[in-house]
Write a protein that holds these residues in place. Structure first.
Motif, PDB file in Angstrom:
ATOM      1  N   GLY A  84     -91.598 -49.345 134.288  1.00 27.18           N
ATOM      2  CA  GLY A  84     -90.375 -49.415 135.093  1.00 27.18           C
ATOM      3  C   GLY A  84     -90.022 -50.832 135.528  1.00 27.18           C
ATOM      4  O   GLY A  84     -89.370 -51.030 136.543  1.00 27.18           O
ATOM      5  N   TRP A  85     -90.474 -51.816 134.769  1.00 27.02           N
ATOM      6  CA  TRP A  85     -90.172 -53.208 135.106  1.00 27.02           C
ATOM      7  C   TRP A  85     -88.687 -53.477 134.977  1.00 27.02           C
ATOM      8  O   TRP A  85     -87.992 -52.815 134.200  1.00 27.02           O
ATOM      9  N   ASP A  86     -88.188 -54.469 135.729  1.00 24.31           N
ATOM     10  CA  ASP A  86     -86.791 -54.874 135.566  1.00 24.31           C
ATOM     11  C   ASP A  86     -86.628 -56.380 135.409  1.00 24.31           C
ATOM     12  O   ASP A  86     -85.559 -56.857 135.064  1.00 24.31           O
ATOM     13  N   ALA A  87     -87.679 -57.143 135.637  1.00 28.01           N
ATOM     14  CA  ALA A  87     -87.624 -58.595 135.437  1.00 28.01           C
ATOM     15  C   ALA A  87     -87.636 -58.881 133.930  1.00 28.01           C
ATOM     16  O   ALA A  87     -88.109 -58.072 133.138  1.00 28.01           O
ATOM     17  N   PRO A  88     -87.122 -60.028 133.525  1.00 27.48           N
ATOM     18  CA  PRO A  88     -87.072 -60.327 132.094  1.00 27.48           C
ATOM     19  C   PRO A  88     -88.444 -60.612 131.493  1.00 27.48           C
ATOM     20  O   PRO A  88     -89.411 -60.912 132.203  1.00 27.48           O
ATOM     21  N   VAL A  89     -88.497 -60.511 130.188  1.00 22.10           N
ATOM     22  CA  VAL A  89     -89.658 -60.903 129.397  1.00 22.10           C
ATOM     23  C   VAL A  89     -89.393 -62.314 128.876  1.00 22.10           C
ATOM     24  O   VAL A  89     -88.277 -62.635 128.486  1.00 22.10           O
ATOM     25  N   LEU A  90     -90.411 -63.146 128.866  1.00 22.28           N
ATOM     26  CA  LEU A  90     -90.315 -64.486 128.291  1.00 22.28           C
ATOM     27  C   LEU A  90     -90.895 -64.427 126.884  1.00 22.28           C
ATOM     28  O   LEU A  90     -92.058 -64.068 126.699  1.00 22.28           O
ATOM     29  N   GLU A  91     -90.066 -64.745 125.889  1.00 20.50           N
ATOM     30  CA  GLU A  91     -90.543 -64.812 124.507  1.00 20.50           C
ATOM     31  C   GLU A  91     -90.684 -66.278 124.124  1.00 20.50           C
ATOM     32  O   GLU A  91     -89.701 -67.006 124.049  1.00 20.50           O
ATOM     33  N   VAL A  92     -91.896 -66.712 123.893  1.00 18.38           N
ATOM     34  CA  VAL A  92     -92.186 -68.105 123.555  1.00 18.38           C
ATOM     35  C   VAL A  92     -92.156 -68.263 122.040  1.00 18.38           C
ATOM     36  O   VAL A  92     -92.832 -67.533 121.325  1.00 18.38           O
ATOM     37  N   ALA A  93     -91.346 -69.205 121.567  1.00 20.13           N
ATOM     38  CA  ALA A  93     -91.212 -69.491 120.137  1.00 20.13           C
ATOM     39  C   ALA A  93     -90.725 -68.246 119.393  1.00 20.13           C
ATOM     40  O   ALA A  93     -91.456 -67.614 118.651  1.00 20.13           O
ATOM     41  N   ALA A  94     -89.466 -67.916 119.595  1.00 22.44           N
ATOM     42  CA  ALA A  94     -88.890 -66.672 119.087  1.00 22.44           C
ATOM     43  C   ALA A  94     -88.766 -66.593 117.572  1.00 22.44           C
ATOM     44  O   ALA A  94     -88.537 -65.513 117.034  1.00 22.44           O
ATOM     45  N   GLY A  95     -88.931 -67.708 116.885  1.00 21.96           N
ATOM     46  CA  GLY A  95     -88.864 -67.675 115.422  1.00 21.96           C
ATOM     47  C   GLY A  95     -87.513 -67.196 114.933  1.00 21.96           C
ATOM     48  O   GLY A  95     -86.483 -67.500 115.536  1.00 21.96           O
ATOM     49  N   PRO A  96     -87.485 -66.394 113.860  1.00 23.61           N
ATOM     50  CA  PRO A  96     -86.216 -65.953 113.294  1.00 23.61           C
ATOM     51  C   PRO A  96     -85.520 -64.855 114.097  1.00 23.61           C
ATOM     52  O   PRO A  96     -84.436 -64.424 113.754  1.00 23.61           O
ATOM     53  N   GLY A  97     -86.161 -64.366 115.161  1.00 26.12           N
ATOM     54  CA  GLY A  97     -85.500 -63.401 116.045  1.00 26.12           C
ATOM     55  C   GLY A  97     -85.788 -61.945 115.759  1.00 26.12           C
ATOM     56  O   GLY A  97     -85.153 -61.066 116.327  1.00 26.12           O
ATOM     57  N   ARG A  98     -86.760 -61.674 114.918  1.00 25.91           N
ATOM     58  CA  ARG A  98     -87.011 -60.268 114.584  1.00 25.91           C
ATOM     59  C   ARG A  98     -87.447 -59.471 115.803  1.00 25.91           C
ATOM     60  O   ARG A  98     -87.040 -58.318 115.977  1.00 25.91           O
ATOM     61  N   SER A  99     -88.251 -60.034 116.691  1.00 23.77           N
ATOM     62  CA  SER A  99     -88.643 -59.319 117.910  1.00 23.77           C
ATOM     63  C   SER A  99     -87.561 -59.453 118.980  1.00 23.77           C
ATOM     64  O   SER A  99     -87.344 -58.514 119.755  1.00 23.77           O
ATOM     65  N   THR A 100     -86.884 -60.578 119.007  1.00 27.09           N
ATOM     66  CA  THR A 100     -85.785 -60.781 119.967  1.00 27.09           C
ATOM     67  C   THR A 100     -84.754 -59.671 119.834  1.00 27.09           C
ATOM     68  O   THR A 100     -84.288 -59.113 120.830  1.00 27.09           O
ATOM     69  N   ARG A 101     -84.411 -59.343 118.608  1.00 25.91           N
ATOM     70  CA  ARG A 101     -83.428 -58.277 118.368  1.00 25.91           C
ATOM     71  C   ARG A 101     -83.937 -56.928 118.866  1.00 25.91           C
ATOM     72  O   ARG A 101     -83.181 -56.120 119.386  1.00 25.91           O
TER      73      ARG A 101
END
Length: 95
Positions: free
Chosen positions: A24-41
């Motif tokens: 039930g978290w609501d704070a953002p996740v920090l993604e370090v070195a997102a690369g081509p964005g496959r997980s970002t998406r």
């Protein structure tokens, strides 16, 4: 080898999305070195707020203050580079 931009999210990203929802978290996740964005998406599709850094951003100057993020994620960012750089990056992540 498939184009990384068409691959699905990293399995660890999928697990973090599940944990994020369950907790039930609501704070953002920090993604370090997102690369081509496959997980970002995947984070975006799951409506998980995210702050992503680029691969060439310094790991020792991450955005935000202590307590800003619910979690941090990096599927490959800490696997590359000199040991001293990786240690400094992990110390920054802990702050």
């Amino acid at each position: 080898m498939p184009d990384p931009s068409t691959q699905g999210p990293h399995p660890l990203a999928e697990r973090l999305i599940e944990r994020y929802r369950a907790a039930g978290w609501d704070a953002p996740v920090l993604e370090v070195a997102a690369g081509p964005g496959r997980s970002t998406r995947a984070f975006a599709a799951a409506h998980v707020p995210l702050v992503a850094t680029r691969d060439d951003d310094p790991y020792t100057q991450l955005p935000g203050e202590r307590g800003t993020y619910a979690a941090a994620f990096s599927s490959h960012g800490y696997l590359h580079g000199a040991t001293a750089k990786v240690r400094a990056g992990l110390a920054e992540l802990r702050r």
